[in-house]
Write a protein that holds these residues in place. Structure first.
Motif, PDB file in Angstrom:
ATOM      1  N   UNK A   1      46.830 -50.522 -31.001  1.00  0.00           N
ATOM      2  CA  UNK A   1      48.069 -51.145 -31.480  1.00  0.00           C
ATOM      3  C   UNK A   1      49.214 -50.719 -30.566  1.00  0.00           C
ATOM      4  N   UNK A   2      50.034 -51.677 -30.221  1.00  0.00           N
ATOM      5  CA  UNK A   2      51.211 -51.428 -29.384  1.00  0.00           C
ATOM      6  C   UNK A   2      52.462 -51.855 -30.141  1.00  0.00           C
TER       7      UNK A   2
ATOM      8  N   UNK B   1      64.874 -50.479 -27.830  1.00  0.00           N
ATOM      9  CA  UNK B   1      65.205 -49.311 -27.003  1.00  0.00           C
ATOM     10  C   UNK B   1      64.056 -48.904 -26.088  1.00  0.00           C
ATOM     11  N   UNK B   2      62.900 -49.536 -26.255  1.00  0.00           N
ATOM     12  CA  UNK B   2      61.743 -49.125 -25.446  1.00  0.00           C
ATOM     13  C   UNK B   2      61.678 -49.953 -24.175  1.00  0.00           C
ATOM     14  N   UNK B   3      60.945 -49.427 -23.199  1.00  0.00           N
ATOM     15  CA  UNK B   3      60.694 -50.152 -21.958  1.00  0.00           C
ATOM     16  C   UNK B   3      59.342 -50.834 -22.107  1.00  0.00           C
ATOM     17  N   UNK B   4      59.370 -52.099 -22.502  1.00  0.00           N
ATOM     18  CA  UNK B   4      58.131 -52.835 -22.701  1.00  0.00           C
ATOM     19  C   UNK B   4      57.371 -52.351 -23.924  1.00  0.00           C
ATOM     20  N   UNK B   5      56.069 -52.643 -23.927  1.00  0.00           N
ATOM     21  CA  UNK B   5      55.199 -52.294 -25.052  1.00  0.00           C
ATOM     22  C   UNK B   5      54.605 -50.909 -24.837  1.00  0.00           C
ATOM     23  N   UNK B   6      54.569 -50.130 -25.910  1.00  0.00           N
ATOM     24  CA  UNK B   6      54.047 -48.772 -25.855  1.00  0.00           C
ATOM     25  C   UNK B   6      52.935 -48.615 -26.901  1.00  0.00           C
TER      26      UNK B   6
END
Length: 864
Positions: free
Chosen positions: A469-470, A475-480
């Motif tokens: 799961x991502x 506030x994030x840089x892309x999907x984590x």
């Protein structure tokens, strides 16, 4: 628009230019149209229009219901130009479909069909029908008449048509008509009544003639009649007699069959009567037996063909009028067999495979390989980056490069020759990473967790082994990738809980499936959801401070990022106290983006230590404080000015300012440095320029000044609290500019160990600084490191080993700086004798050949 008849006139006119008439096939100007005609108007005439143009002028004929109209019946029909005039029309005789034919030497044209109908209107004497329904575009004439009499004129059900029959054959011609009363039939030949005999009979209107001869040819008419009228049907009988002729129906030159098959060789020459056929293979007559049959139509049939049957076959056709021969070459080939067929395969995306298709075939036959993919012809142009045929003349192997999921399916190799075809099929399974999971939803949300569910996507022929799961936030840089419970999600599980989320943050989630091939494409994102609020847990970092103005305590920190504020109403609690005091002073900063707080109080001792900490809060409550750190209050700005300030002119553009260090105590803070302010005599102090130096410096150079101009300057000390008072102002005048005239006529004399130089004296102008001496700049041609010789004379001696070329220039020196440089000169290396030169005799740096030293010596010697 130009009408057709105008076009015809124009074409005729153009064709007549030069005296020649343009020939043209017939073209209709008017054609007949559908019409409705009243019953009971025998005294009326009907005209059906037909007019055509052509060169030569066309002639006309008409057909009714497919049969030619007999224009010899002048009491019923007349031609008016091309128009057909029907005299005394009768609905029983004249109803039907008419067509006009226009013919000249260039051809015949046929008009559209025109239907002629008759309408009966009741109560003629008292009234007429108010409406008559006709199709759009039809013509109509409305007349009245009495009711029709009972009975009907014959009309054709079956007509006779032209026929061509061989002599000795039989003719059967049937014509049938209906009418009331039932019509009777009679036949005419060439306009005369047909004479019946034993071989010529008529029964129920049908004509039979057996054992035809050429004399039976002619024009025949079948007449059907009753008391109401009669109808004609005409056709031509041609009885032909001819010897066999293969020219219009030749035998095949070559027939190819494979071993074991059935083959028929045709022999159908044109002959009247039908020819009798016999066969030869080579020079040997062909006789019927268990595999060979002589057909009634003259052909030859061979069953279960063998290689021995190959050869040239001749059909000999004969009747009483002559003979003719035709030949066919029979080629017998071995059947085509697939020796290496494609087999079912199981591959992964990205691999390259070869589907084999190799055959054994008769060398006499050309062979064609064709591949089909899922029932459609494989497109080697469109899929050229993936599909390629490989192999030799007997191989049609299919290579599939960098195979993709879309290449899964059934592949068929079709092998074709001139006589047979074979095929073989194989299923290709392409396994790839999973497709994206579907319908990702957030079923439950808290301040730090989210319960997710999803549905399985396509497994692409390889079962899903795990899911990950991502998440994504503003506030994030892309999907984590996020932490889940369970930590490892197997391929059969379609729910999971995401943990360790930040409160009061908007999240999107997506799911990625994996199998033994690899990770697949991610799912579409879930709907955006926000976690619930919570008490903040993270205090600000980098708490520090110091500086500011007198009586201030400045406290600074790095604001807490929005994603860590955990809810609305976020702010800071600032706490501070003098070092050694137990009670905290607290204040609230309500803006979450504020990075500092300044406490002002006259009781604050300059540069005194304070303990400081900063906490956080939001609508849910207060969070933790940062660790306690020590911050000093603002320093006290300097109170005295630097002493012993002096200024000295260094050149026409530089001044050096000097001073004594002011007394300073560390308890007052840190002395940052000194500020030097300067301005010229024509300027104002308010618009002065500034130069700053460090606190341990006692002088500063002011550069880029104007020459021969008075400048004023003052100095003051400064620290973080501010600047102290300026010193007393001092002034100094910059020196005049150095001479613009360069040293001239530089003469040199070189040996292998030294160089003697002489030049003309430089005289300064009134606005220039006086010459105090000269500088000689010299270096070797291979180096950039310049050496300088100072002298107060107009000559110099350089002790130089002349082993390579030297570059030399001379400048005058003054209090205002160095003057303009002389022309740059090159002194070549010395080989066997002394050399001389001057800037007036030789231009600036001009490299020459190995004769340069001799040339220079001769020039200088001549000048001396």
């Amino acid at each position: 628009m130009m009408f057709p008849w105008k076009q015809l006139i124009l074409l005729s006119f153009i064709g007549c230019l030069g005296g020649e008439l343009l020939l043209q096939g017939p073209v209709f100007i008017r054609e007949p149209s559908n019409s409705i005609f009243p019953v009971g108007s025998e005294d009326k005439k009907i005209t059906l229009n037909c007019e055509a143009r052509g060169s030569p002028s066309p002639h006309y004929r008409w057909k009714l219901n497919g049969s030619d109209i007999d224009m010899s019946m002048e009491h019923r029909y007349k031609l008016n130009g091309g128009n057909l005039v029907v005299i005394n029309p009768n609905r029983n005789w004249d109803t039907g479909t008419y067509q006009c034919f226009a013919t000249n030497s260039l051809g015949t044209i046929v008009s559209r069909e025109a239907k002629l109908q008759f309408a009966y209107l009741e109560n003629f004497k008292t009234k007429m029908r108010s409406t008559v329904s006709v199709r759009e575009g039809q013509g109509v004439v409305l007349l009245c008449g009495p009711p029709p009499h009972s009975g009907a004129k014959p009309h054709w059900v079956q007509l006779i048509n032209d026929v061509e029959i061989a002599v000795e054959d039989s003719l059967y011609w049937e014509c049938r008509a209906s009418g009331k009363p039932k019509p009777s039939y009679r036949w005419l030949k060439n306009g005369a009544a047909l004479v019946l005999e034993e071989r010529i009979q008529i029964e129920n209107g049908a004509l039979t003639i057996s054992n035809l001869s050429v004399t039976d040819s002619g024009m025949f008419q079948c007449i059907a009649e009753n008391k109401h009228g009669l109808v004609y049907s005409s056709a031509e009988l041609k009885v032909v007699a001819s010897a066999p002729d293969f020219s219009k129906n030749p035998m095949k030159k070559l027939v190819q069959v494979q071993v074991g098959s059935l083959v028929s060789l045709d022999c159908k020459p044109k002959a009247s009567p039908r020819a009798h056929s016999s066969w030869k293979k080579g020079d040997v007559s062909v006789q019927e037996h268990e595999r060979i049959s002589l057909l009634k139509d003259g052909g030859l049939k061979i069953a279960n063909v063998t290689k021995a049957d190959a050869g040239t076959y001749t059909c000999m056709a004969e009747n009483q009028f002559g003979k003719a021969n035709g030949t066919t070459h029979l080629v017998v080939t071995e059947p085509t067999r697939i020796t290496l067929a494609p087999s079912n395969m199981d591959v992964s995306v990205g691999e390259s495979v070869i589907l084999p298709c190799q055959v054994q075939h008769d060398p006499l036959l050309d062979i064609i390989f064709t591949w089909y993919f899922n029932g459609a012809l494989a497109d080697f142009k469109k899929d050229g980056s993936h599909f390629e045929k490989v192999g030799g003349s007997s191989s049609g192997d299919l290579m599939i490069r960098n195979i993709q999921l879309k290449h899964s399916g059934k592949y068929v190799c079709m092998v074709q020759t001139g006589v047979d075809s074979v095929s073989s099929a194989a299923d290709l399974i392409v396994r790839g990473s999973p497709g994206p999971p579907e319908n990702v939803k957030v079923d439950e949300i808290t301040d730090t967790t989210a319960q997710l569910s999803w549905k399985e996507g396509k497994d692409n022929h390889s079962p899903v082994t795990s899911y990950s799961i991502q998440a994504r936030t503003p506030f994030s840089v892309g999907w984590q990738t996020v932490t889940t419970v369970p930590e490892v999600i197997d391929g059969k599980t379609h729910t999971a809980t995401v943990v360790e989320l930040n409160p009061w943050v908007e999240y999107e989630f997506r799911v990625v499936a994996s199998n033994k091939i690899g990770g697949g494409e991610p799912s579409l994102p879930s709907e955006k959801v926000r976690t619930e609020e919570a008490v903040p847990e993270v205090p600000p970092s980098e708490v520090n401070g110091g500086g500011g103005s007198r009586s201030e305590l400045v406290i600074t920190w790095d604001p807490v990022p929005e994603e860590l504020q955990n809810g609305e109403g976020f702010g800071y609690v600032v706490a501070f106290r003098p070092l050694g005091v137990t009670t905290w002073i607290q204040t609230v900063v309500t803006s979450p983006d504020t990075p500092r707080y300044v406490f002002r109080n006259e009781s604050i001792v300059p540069y005194s230590p304070y303990e400081v900490k900063v906490g956080v809060y939001n609508n849910k409550g207060e969070g933790p404080f940062s660790p306690v750190t020590t911050v000093f209050s603002a320093e006290e700005e300097p109170t005295v000015a630097p002493s012993q300030v002096s200024a000295n002119s260094l050149s026409s553009s530089e001044i050096e300012v000097s001073w004594n260090i002011i007394p300073w105590k560390l308890s007052n803070g840190h002395l940052l440095g000194y500020e030097v302010r300067y301005w010229n005599g024509g300027g104002k102090e308010e618009s002065s320029s500034k130069v700053k130096v460090a606190g341990n410096e006692t002088s500063a150079r002011l550069r880029g000044l104007k020459s021969n101009l008075a400048y004023y300057t003052a100095v003051r000390a400064y620290n973080s609290a501010g600047a102290g008072p300026f010193s007393a102002t001092v002034n100094v005048t910059t020196k005049k500019t150095p001479p613009s005239q360069p040293p001239g006529n530089v003469v040199w004399n070189a040996t292998d160990t030294k160089v003697l130089l002489n030049w003309e004296q430089v005289k300064a102008m009134e606005n220039e600084s006086e010459v105090t001496g000269y500088k000689v700049f010299y270096r070797t041609s291979s180096q950039n490191n310049v050496q300088v010789l100072n002298t107060n004379k107009t000559s110099a001696e350089l002790l130089l080993p002349i082993k390579e070329d030297y570059i030399i220039e001379v400048k005058a020196t003054t209090d205002g700086g160095d003057g303009t440089s002389s022309e740059q000169i090159r002194i070549p290396r010395i080989t066997s004798m002394d050399a001389r030169g001057s800037t007036s005799a030789i231009s600036n740096v001009h490299p020459m050949s190995s004769y340069m030293p001799i040339v220079l010596f001769l020039i200088v010697y001549a000048l001396w």
